[in-house]
Design a protein around this motif. Sequence first.
Motif, PDB file in Angstrom:
ATOM      1  N   ILE A  95      23.515   1.457  14.649  1.00  0.00           N
ATOM      2  CA  ILE A  95      22.525   0.537  15.407  1.00  0.00           C
ATOM      3  C   ILE A  95      21.606   1.508  16.572  1.00  0.00           C
ATOM      4  CG2 ILE A  95      22.227  -1.087  17.539  1.00  0.00           C
ATOM      5  CD1 ILE A  95      24.699  -2.662  16.058  1.00  0.00           C
ATOM      6  N   PHE A  96      22.332   2.476  17.089  1.00  0.00           N
ATOM      7  CA  PHE A  96      21.666   3.397  18.038  1.00  0.00           C
ATOM      8  C   PHE A  96      20.696   4.105  16.948  1.00  0.00           C
ATOM      9  CE2 PHE A  96      21.467   7.785  19.476  1.00  0.00           C
ATOM     10  CZ  PHE A  96      20.838   7.547  20.668  1.00  0.00           C
ATOM     11  N   VAL A  97      21.033   4.928  15.891  1.00  0.00           N
ATOM     12  CA  VAL A  97      20.225   5.597  15.053  1.00  0.00           C
ATOM     13  C   VAL A  97      18.902   4.703  14.508  1.00  0.00           C
ATOM     14  CG1 VAL A  97      19.846   6.871  12.523  1.00  0.00           C
ATOM     15  CG2 VAL A  97      21.954   7.285  14.095  1.00  0.00           C
ATOM     16  N   THR A  98      19.246   3.642  13.991  1.00  0.00           N
ATOM     17  CA  THR A  98      18.194   2.601  13.856  1.00  0.00           C
ATOM     18  C   THR A  98      17.208   2.339  14.867  1.00  0.00           C
ATOM     19  OG1 THR A  98      19.707   1.725  12.094  1.00  0.00           O
ATOM     20  CG2 THR A  98      17.523   0.410  12.682  1.00  0.00           C
ATOM     21  N   ALA A  99      17.552   2.148  15.990  1.00  0.00           N
ATOM     22  CA  ALA A  99      16.557   1.879  17.106  1.00  0.00           C
ATOM     23  C   ALA A  99      16.001   3.072  17.498  1.00  0.00           C
ATOM     24  CB  ALA A  99      17.587   1.412  18.339  1.00  0.00           C
ATOM     25  N   VAL A 100      16.401   4.262  17.539  1.00  0.00           N
ATOM     26  CA  VAL A 100      15.888   5.507  17.816  1.00  0.00           C
ATOM     27  C   VAL A 100      14.817   5.698  16.619  1.00  0.00           C
ATOM     28  CG1 VAL A 100      16.033   8.081  17.929  1.00  0.00           C
ATOM     29  CG2 VAL A 100      17.686   6.801  19.066  1.00  0.00           C
ATOM     30  N   PHE A 101      15.235   5.628  15.385  1.00  0.00           N
ATOM     31  CA  PHE A 101      14.146   5.881  14.344  1.00  0.00           C
ATOM     32  C   PHE A 101      12.990   5.156  14.528  1.00  0.00           C
ATOM     33  CE2 PHE A 101      12.238   4.749  10.304  1.00  0.00           C
ATOM     34  CZ  PHE A 101      11.585   5.651  10.198  1.00  0.00           C
ATOM     35  N   PHE A 102      13.008   3.642  14.642  1.00  0.00           N
ATOM     36  CA  PHE A 102      11.975   2.444  14.773  1.00  0.00           C
ATOM     37  C   PHE A 102      11.022   2.934  16.072  1.00  0.00           C
ATOM     38  CE2 PHE A 102      14.323   0.184  11.473  1.00  0.00           C
ATOM     39  CZ  PHE A 102      12.895   0.169  10.576  1.00  0.00           C
ATOM     40  N   VAL A 104      10.806   6.147  17.498  1.00  0.00           N
ATOM     41  CA  VAL A 104       9.856   7.417  17.103  1.00  0.00           C
ATOM     42  C   VAL A 104       8.826   6.815  15.800  1.00  0.00           C
ATOM     43  CG1 VAL A 104      10.070   9.621  15.576  1.00  0.00           C
ATOM     44  CG2 VAL A 104      11.712   8.976  17.654  1.00  0.00           C
ATOM     45  N   TYR A 105       9.257   6.080  15.005  1.00  0.00           N
ATOM     46  CA  TYR A 105       8.367   5.642  14.233  1.00  0.00           C
ATOM     47  C   TYR A 105       7.042   5.070  14.723  1.00  0.00           C
ATOM     48  CZ  TYR A 105       5.874   2.852  10.367  1.00  0.00           C
ATOM     49  OH  TYR A 105       5.043   2.193   9.402  1.00  0.00           O
ATOM     50  N   ASN A 106       7.206   4.169  15.722  1.00  0.00           N
ATOM     51  CA  ASN A 106       6.121   3.533  16.317  1.00  0.00           C
ATOM     52  C   ASN A 106       5.297   4.475  17.107  1.00  0.00           C
ATOM     53  OD1 ASN A 106       6.560   0.943  15.162  1.00  0.00           O
ATOM     54  ND2 ASN A 106       8.098   0.231  16.578  1.00  0.00           N
ATOM     55  N   LEU A 107       6.076   5.196  18.023  1.00  0.00           N
ATOM     56  CA  LEU A 107       5.412   6.285  18.902  1.00  0.00           C
ATOM     57  C   LEU A 107       4.445   7.234  17.900  1.00  0.00           C
ATOM     58  CD1 LEU A 107       8.003   7.174  21.259  1.00  0.00           C
ATOM     59  CD2 LEU A 107       5.891   5.861  21.718  1.00  0.00           C
ATOM     60  N   GLN A 108       4.892   7.597  16.802  1.00  0.00           N
ATOM     61  CA  GLN A 108       4.053   8.521  16.142  1.00  0.00           C
ATOM     62  C   GLN A 108       2.995   7.774  15.320  1.00  0.00           C
ATOM     63  OE1 GLN A 108       3.902   9.193  12.478  1.00  0.00           O
ATOM     64  NE2 GLN A 108       5.052   7.460  11.998  1.00  0.00           N
ATOM     65  N   GLY A 113      -1.159   8.504  14.294  1.00  0.00           N
ATOM     66  CA  GLY A 113      -1.953   7.600  13.285  1.00  0.00           C
ATOM     67  C   GLY A 113      -1.366   7.926  12.096  1.00  0.00           C
ATOM     68  N   ASN A 114      -0.214   8.791  11.676  1.00  0.00           N
ATOM     69  CA  ASN A 114       0.692   8.894  10.536  1.00  0.00           C
ATOM     70  C   ASN A 114       1.629   7.421  10.417  1.00  0.00           C
ATOM     71  OD1 ASN A 114      -0.707  11.140  10.243  1.00  0.00           O
ATOM     72  ND2 ASN A 114       0.857  12.519  11.141  1.00  0.00           N
ATOM     73  N   THR A 115       1.520   7.473   9.107  1.00  0.00           N
ATOM     74  CA  THR A 115       2.766   6.402   8.622  1.00  0.00           C
ATOM     75  C   THR A 115       3.424   6.648   7.616  1.00  0.00           C
ATOM     76  OG1 THR A 115       1.080   5.072   7.331  1.00  0.00           O
ATOM     77  CG2 THR A 115       1.294   4.581   9.444  1.00  0.00           C
ATOM     78  N   ILE A 116       4.812   6.536   7.510  1.00  0.00           N
ATOM     79  CA  ILE A 116       5.268   6.577   6.373  1.00  0.00           C
ATOM     80  C   ILE A 116       5.433   5.277   5.388  1.00  0.00           C
ATOM     81  CG2 ILE A 116       6.851   8.392   7.229  1.00  0.00           C
ATOM     82  CD1 ILE A 116       9.276   6.525   7.504  1.00  0.00           C
ATOM     83  N   ASP A 117       5.962   5.241   4.572  1.00  0.00           N
ATOM     84  CA  ASP A 117       6.035   4.205   3.809  1.00  0.00           C
ATOM     85  C   ASP A 117       7.234   3.412   4.133  1.00  0.00           C
ATOM     86  OD1 ASP A 117       5.869   1.938   1.898  1.00  0.00           O
ATOM     87  OD2 ASP A 117       5.936   3.231   0.044  1.00  0.00           O
TER      88      ASP A 117
END
Length: 141
Positions: A95-102, A104-108, A113-117
């Motif tokens: 749960i912690f890793v998932t929250a951190v990833f999302f 970081v994903y939203n901040l980047q 302006g970069n997005t991953i699939d």
Amino acid sequence: MRKSYSVLIENIFSLLTLRALEYVLAFILVPYLIRVLGPLHFGMIAFMQGIMEYFRIFVDFGYSLTAPKAIAQAEEQKIGSLFAKYFYGKVCILIFVTAVFFAVYNLQRIFLGNTIDILLFQVMYCGIIGNVLFPVWFFQG
């Protein structure tokens, strides 16, 4: 003694056969997948598999080393509490890793302006969830 020796030889042969089939299957499938998916999409999948391995290592957090030893040495009545402790520990880390990833994903996405699939990420992330939900460490113990 003779019986255990033959069982050992049979197990070694089975493992060697399994590993050989894995290599043969990969040797056949990789060129096919590159041709069907194309180099770009195959590269995206390979890159995402690499990222998922880092997630898997982080979520595992050494449980595959400590949990089997603790379960093997535990008394019969304490195995259930040990299982719950390790299992819920892995779920909390997931749960912690998932929250951190999302985060970081939203901040980047906002700042760079970069997005991953994200759909590819979600499909690959199912492997991490499966790793948490299937307690291999328990069966090793």
